[in-house]
Scaffold this active site. Sequence first.
Site, PDB file in Angstrom:
ATOM      1  N   GLY A 161      -0.305  -1.405   6.415  1.00 59.30           N
ATOM      2  CA  GLY A 161       0.110  -2.311   7.480  1.00 59.30           C
ATOM      3  C   GLY A 161      -1.108  -3.057   7.994  1.00 59.30           C
TER       4      GLY A 161
ATOM      5  N   CYS B 244       0.859  -1.172   0.000  1.00 58.98           N
ATOM      6  CA  CYS B 244       0.000   0.000   0.000  1.00 58.98           C
ATOM      7  C   CYS B 244       0.905   1.234   0.000  1.00 58.98           C
ATOM      8  CB  CYS B 244      -0.924   0.115   1.197  1.00 58.98           C
ATOM      9  SG  CYS B 244      -2.071  -1.253   1.348  1.00 58.98           S
TER      10      CYS B 244
ATOM     11  N   TRP C  69      -3.033  -2.573  -1.558  1.00 61.56           N
ATOM     12  CA  TRP C  69      -2.756  -3.986  -1.773  1.00 61.56           C
ATOM     13  C   TRP C  69      -3.562  -4.697  -0.684  1.00 61.56           C
ATOM     14  CZ3 TRP C  69      -0.761  -8.153   0.937  1.00 61.56           C
ATOM     15  CH2 TRP C  69      -0.397  -9.267   0.165  1.00 61.56           C
TER      16      TRP C  69
ATOM     17  N   GLU D 266      15.596 -18.350  -9.224  1.00 55.07           N
ATOM     18  CA  GLU D 266      15.254 -17.007  -9.677  1.00 55.07           C
ATOM     19  C   GLU D 266      14.534 -17.048 -11.026  1.00 55.07           C
ATOM     20  OE1 GLU D 266      15.029 -14.322  -8.257  1.00 55.07           O
ATOM     21  OE2 GLU D 266      15.042 -12.791  -9.802  1.00 55.07           O
TER      22      GLU D 266
END
Length: 613
Positions: A102, A2, A75, A486
Site C-alpha cells: 500500500g 505487493c 511491485w 479487450e
Amino acid sequence: MCGIVGYTGTRPAGPIVLEGLRRLEYRGYDSAGIALFDRDHGLFVARATGKLDRLIQRVEGTLPPAVAGIGHTRWATHGEPSDQNAHPHLDPSGRVAVVHNGIIENYHALRARFLERGAVFLSETDTEVLAFLLAERLERGEDLLDALRGVAGEAQGAYALLAVDAEEPGRIVAARVGNAGGIVIGLGDGEHLLASDLGALIPHTRRVTFLEPGEFADVRADGLAFVDADGRTIEKTVAVQPYDVVAAAKGRFRHFMLKEIHEQPETVQYALHGYSPDPPRVVMDGLPFSDAEIRALTRVVLIGMGTSMHAAMVGRHYIERFARIPAEVDNSAEFRYRGPVLDEHTLVISISQSGETVDTLAGMEEARRAGCPQVTICNTPGAQATRIAHGTVYMRTGPEIAVASTKTMVASMLLLHGIALHLGRVRGTLDPSLARQQIEAALHVPAAVGAALELEPRLAEIADRYSRYEDFLFLGRGLGYPLALEGALKLKEVSYIHAEGYAAGEMKHGPIALIDERMPTVAIAPHDEVFDKMLSNIEQVRARHGSVIAFVSHGERAVDGLANEVVELPAVDPALFPLVGVVPMQLLAYHIAVQRGADVDQPRNLAKTVTVE
Ligand code: F6R
C-alpha cells in the site's frame, strides 16, 4: 499490489514463507525479501532484486531454521526495484522488521522528523520510516501491538503491514489501514500464518479469518488476538474456505494464461448453473434484492477497471436490452472522484476478479455513502468487495494466476447476462419467449467456447506472421467494441506491443491517420445489425494499405479476398458473441507474446491486484 506473508509456529519458517511468496508473486515481482527470527537464530534478513527465484538462489543453503518469519514480493511504488528498496525494512538498530503493501501518503513528513535528528534511511521507500516509528515507540517501552496502533494513527494512507521485534521472537503483529491490501490469517495446528490473500495459506490451512480495515492482529504460534484502533478486543469469526489448490498448478500448459484460456468452457458451464429453460428462469445466487426492490430500480451503474470494466461494458448492453433499465459504465477511478449522482434506486454492480482493486473499492464506498443497493461480481472468497456489497455473485472460476485476466472476464460477462435476465423477468420487461431463447442460446456457449479454442493453431500461425509489428488497431462496434478494447489491452500487456482499441465508428475521426502498411487492424465483424458498417471500415483500412485480420461469424464470405486473414468464429447467438469472440483475442495476444519471448504470466510493470492508486 505487493504480496506479504508471515508464519509463526514450530516448523522452519523459511520454506513456508518462500512458498507463500511464490503463490503471491503475481501481485508484484520486481524484488523480494524475507526476515526470519526466533530465540535461537536472532534476526536473519535477505533481499534480492528481480523475481523470487533470485532471492531463493541468494539464500540457498544459508536459511536458518527459525520458526517465525515474514516475507514480501514487491511491485515498486516509491523507489526503483533494487536490493535496498526491497522489503523487509529495518530500523537503524536492526530490532524491528516490517513488510508493507500500500502507500504511506505522509511519509515525507514522517521521514523529515528523523532526518532532522541525523537519521540515515537506506531506501527510497515509503515503508522504511514505519520501522523507525515502531522502534521509537518500543524504545519508549510500548508494547509491540500498541506501538503498531500508534504508528497506524500517524502513517496516513491505505495499507497492510506486518511487523516483528527481534526482542520478541515468534510474535508477528499485523495492521490493516483503509481499504488497500487485505490480510488473511490462517489458523493451523500450533501455528499461524498471515498473507495478502488466501492462495498463500491454502496448502497449510483452510481455517481463516480476514482482517477488516482498522483492525490489528497479534499473532503467536499458540495465540491469536484482535483489537481495533482503540485497543478494544474484537471477536472474529473463523470460516473454513473452499479453494481448489490443484487449479493453482500449471499442469500440461506452458503458461498459466494458456491454461486459464483453456479452462473457459468449464468456466461458462459453471456460470450457467442457475439457467433453466423450462420454465425459462435464471436463479442468481448472491443477488440479495427482493422483487419490490428490483422493481423500484431506476438506473444501473456498472464499475470496474481494465478487463473487468470491459466486461461491464458488455453487461450494460445486457441490462438495457433484457431488463430495460438505463445503464451506464464507469471506470471506477473516474467514478469515485466525479461526485456521481446516485440514490437508493441506483443499483451499483461492481466487477472485480480480486475484489481488492483499490479504485473499485473506493467507488463502492462512494455508492455505499449514497445508499445504493450494491452487488459485486468477484472471484475471491472473502475479498473486501464482497464485504462492502449487499450481495456477491461469485465467478467461481478457481484461482486466476496469470496476471492478464481471461477466464474471469468470460465468467463476468455471463453472470451479467444472467443478472440482466433475472432483473428483466422480475420487472416484467423481458418477453418470456426472448428469455427462453436467451437461456437456450446460453446453454450452447460452453460448446461454442470449446470450438473457439480449436482455432488456436490458426491463431498461432497468424501470430507468427504478425508478431514483428509494433502497432495494432482493434476495431469493433456494438458488442464488438468492448472486445476491441479487450483485444488491444491483452496484446499490450502480454506482448508490449502498442495497440489501440476503438469503436469502429470513431475510426474516421482520427485513428485513420495512423493506418499504413506498418499498422495491422484487427476487425471484429460478427454478422450483426452493424456488419455492413464494419465492412466499410475494413474497406477503408485496406484502401490505405493497412493489413486486416478479420474475425467474422461462422460461414461469412463477405470479407474473403478483402481482409488479409479471415477467422470464422463458431456459431453463437449474437447477444452472446462476446463470450466466444474474446477467446481468439486472448489466443492471438498469447501467441504473439510467446513469439516475442515475453514473460506471459508476469508481464513487466504489472501486478495482478492493484491495491494502490
Ligand atoms: C487485464 C487485467 C486488469 C484487471 C484490472 C481489474 O488483463 O487483468 O486490467 O482486469 O486490474 O482487476 P480486478 O478485476 O481484480 O478488479
